[in-house]
Scaffold this motif. Sequence first.
Motif, PDB file in Angstrom:
ATOM      1  N   UNK A  68      84.187  58.243   5.905  1.00 61.48           N
ATOM      2  CA  UNK A  68      84.014  59.551   5.274  1.00 61.48           C
ATOM      3  C   UNK A  68      82.543  59.952   5.209  1.00 61.48           C
ATOM      4  N   UNK A  69      82.306  61.251   5.312  1.00 59.84           N
ATOM      5  CA  UNK A  69      80.949  61.801   5.215  1.00 59.84           C
ATOM      6  C   UNK A  69      80.454  61.686   3.777  1.00 59.84           C
ATOM      7  N   UNK A  70      79.149  61.512   3.590  1.00 60.58           N
ATOM      8  CA  UNK A  70      78.090  61.459   4.620  1.00 60.58           C
ATOM      9  C   UNK A  70      77.718  60.047   5.036  1.00 60.58           C
ATOM     10  N   UNK A  71      78.649  59.101   4.917  1.00 57.62           N
ATOM     11  CA  UNK A  71      78.286  57.729   5.234  1.00 57.62           C
ATOM     12  C   UNK A  71      77.248  57.220   4.253  1.00 57.62           C
ATOM     13  N   UNK A  72      76.258  56.500   4.758  1.00 57.79           N
ATOM     14  CA  UNK A  72      75.210  55.974   3.887  1.00 57.79           C
ATOM     15  C   UNK A  72      74.052  56.921   3.670  1.00 57.79           C
ATOM     16  N   UNK A  73      74.166  58.156   4.161  1.00 59.04           N
ATOM     17  CA  UNK A  73      73.057  59.112   4.043  1.00 59.04           C
ATOM     18  C   UNK A  73      73.086  59.841   2.715  1.00 59.04           C
ATOM     19  N   UNK A  74      71.927  60.069   2.157  1.00 59.06           N
ATOM     20  CA  UNK A  74      71.741  61.008   1.045  1.00 59.06           C
ATOM     21  C   UNK A  74      70.978  62.203   1.599  1.00 59.06           C
ATOM     22  N   UNK A  75      71.540  63.408   1.453  1.00 61.47           N
ATOM     23  CA  UNK A  75      70.870  64.608   1.948  1.00 61.47           C
ATOM     24  C   UNK A  75      70.666  65.588   0.797  1.00 61.47           C
ATOM     25  N   UNK A  76      69.521  66.237   0.818  1.00 62.02           N
ATOM     26  CA  UNK A  76      69.198  67.245  -0.191  1.00 62.02           C
ATOM     27  C   UNK A  76      68.503  68.418   0.514  1.00 62.02           C
ATOM     28  N   UNK A 104      68.348  57.155   4.175  1.00 59.89           N
ATOM     29  CA  UNK A 104      69.352  56.139   4.440  1.00 59.89           C
ATOM     30  C   UNK A 104      69.482  55.260   3.204  1.00 59.89           C
ATOM     31  N   UNK A 105      70.564  55.460   2.455  1.00 65.02           N
ATOM     32  CA  UNK A 105      70.818  54.673   1.251  1.00 65.02           C
ATOM     33  C   UNK A 105      71.782  53.527   1.521  1.00 65.02           C
ATOM     34  N   UNK A 106      72.193  53.356   2.782  1.00 61.80           N
ATOM     35  CA  UNK A 106      73.149  52.317   3.130  1.00 61.80           C
ATOM     36  C   UNK A 106      72.482  51.116   3.757  1.00 61.80           C
ATOM     37  N   UNK A 107      73.304  50.207   4.252  1.00 62.43           N
ATOM     38  CA  UNK A 107      72.807  48.966   4.840  1.00 62.43           C
ATOM     39  C   UNK A 107      72.817  48.986   6.360  1.00 62.43           C
ATOM     40  N   UNK A 108      73.331  50.071   6.965  1.00 64.42           N
ATOM     41  CA  UNK A 108      73.401  50.187   8.412  1.00 64.42           C
ATOM     42  C   UNK A 108      72.249  51.073   8.913  1.00 64.42           C
ATOM     43  N   UNK A 143      74.374  59.776  13.603  1.00 64.52           N
ATOM     44  CA  UNK A 143      75.343  58.698  13.738  1.00 64.52           C
ATOM     45  C   UNK A 143      74.929  57.568  12.814  1.00 64.52           C
ATOM     46  N   UNK A 144      75.925  56.937  12.181  1.00 63.94           N
ATOM     47  CA  UNK A 144      75.670  55.722  11.413  1.00 63.94           C
ATOM     48  C   UNK A 144      76.251  54.567  12.222  1.00 63.94           C
ATOM     49  N   UNK A 176      66.586  55.126  11.529  1.00 65.69           N
ATOM     50  CA  UNK A 176      66.198  54.872  10.146  1.00 65.69           C
ATOM     51  C   UNK A 176      67.033  53.750   9.549  1.00 65.69           C
ATOM     52  N   UNK A 177      66.348  52.719   9.087  1.00 66.10           N
ATOM     53  CA  UNK A 177      66.993  51.620   8.388  1.00 66.10           C
ATOM     54  C   UNK A 177      67.072  51.962   6.894  1.00 66.10           C
ATOM     55  N   UNK A 178      67.517  51.021   6.098  1.00 63.84           N
ATOM     56  CA  UNK A 178      67.641  51.231   4.659  1.00 63.84           C
ATOM     57  C   UNK A 178      66.311  51.684   4.056  1.00 63.84           C
ATOM     58  N   UNK A 179      66.373  52.698   3.191  1.00 60.67           N
ATOM     59  CA  UNK A 179      65.189  53.249   2.510  1.00 60.67           C
ATOM     60  C   UNK A 179      64.177  53.849   3.485  1.00 60.67           C
ATOM     61  N   UNK A 180      64.712  54.418   4.570  1.00 53.88           N
ATOM     62  CA  UNK A 180      63.905  55.220   5.486  1.00 53.88           C
ATOM     63  C   UNK A 180      64.615  56.554   5.704  1.00 53.88           C
ATOM     64  N   UNK A 181      63.919  57.517   6.284  1.00 57.01           N
ATOM     65  CA  UNK A 181      64.530  58.818   6.541  1.00 57.01           C
ATOM     66  C   UNK A 181      63.488  59.824   6.978  1.00 57.01           C
TER      67      UNK A 181
END
Length: 222
Positions: A121-129, A61-65, A215-216, A185-190
Amino acid sequence: MAIQVQLGNGSVIGGGGAAFLGANTHVKPIDYGTLGHYRAVCSVALSPLQAANSRLFELRNAGSQLIVPTLIELEVAAVGDVAPDYFLWLAMYGCTNFTAVDTTNVTTPPAMVVRPTGMSAAPGGAQIRSLGSTFTAGMTGWTATKDSGAHSNLVAWLSSASADRPSRVKRFVDPSDQATHPPVYATNQGFSIENGQLGPDTANAVVVLITVAWAEVPVSGY
């Protein structure tokens, strides 16, 4: 006599059939406010001698939500002989202090927004690898603190006959399991998905299919 009760938000609760005296209810997706629901699918081919604890997939989660996974499903299929026989073990771990995703041996799976009109728009605040093609060490380069215990596991016995057998499927997060609270997951969690133990040295024709939906949602809305 049928009775309906309308709640303050406009929702209606109605009485069920007289034989069972139940209420008619309708399960709905998580409210997302001005954000959205997203989905990503990827495939990872394991290498010979795939390293123990090597990362195959991650979401940060790289976003604020808040990010709430609603489905995490793994399917394992052997597409050829696996020799010597071995015990495949895949695990999901929660992550905190997750300030950077992996940068080596990675690919970025495409993500889709489930409703293109009306959702961000996807992926919202998520970073996926996900792991690129056949890298024994898995993905590397991240900064995160992994939980000491796994959230869920998939195990399968793989052998020279595995290609003739049905694939093995496990849902780590299941949307039909209403009694279980999903991860949040909050910011900087995942979370990460890892290969739990060393693969065989001669052949490992194994593909892992990973499906993730999330969901975000606003921090104040969940």
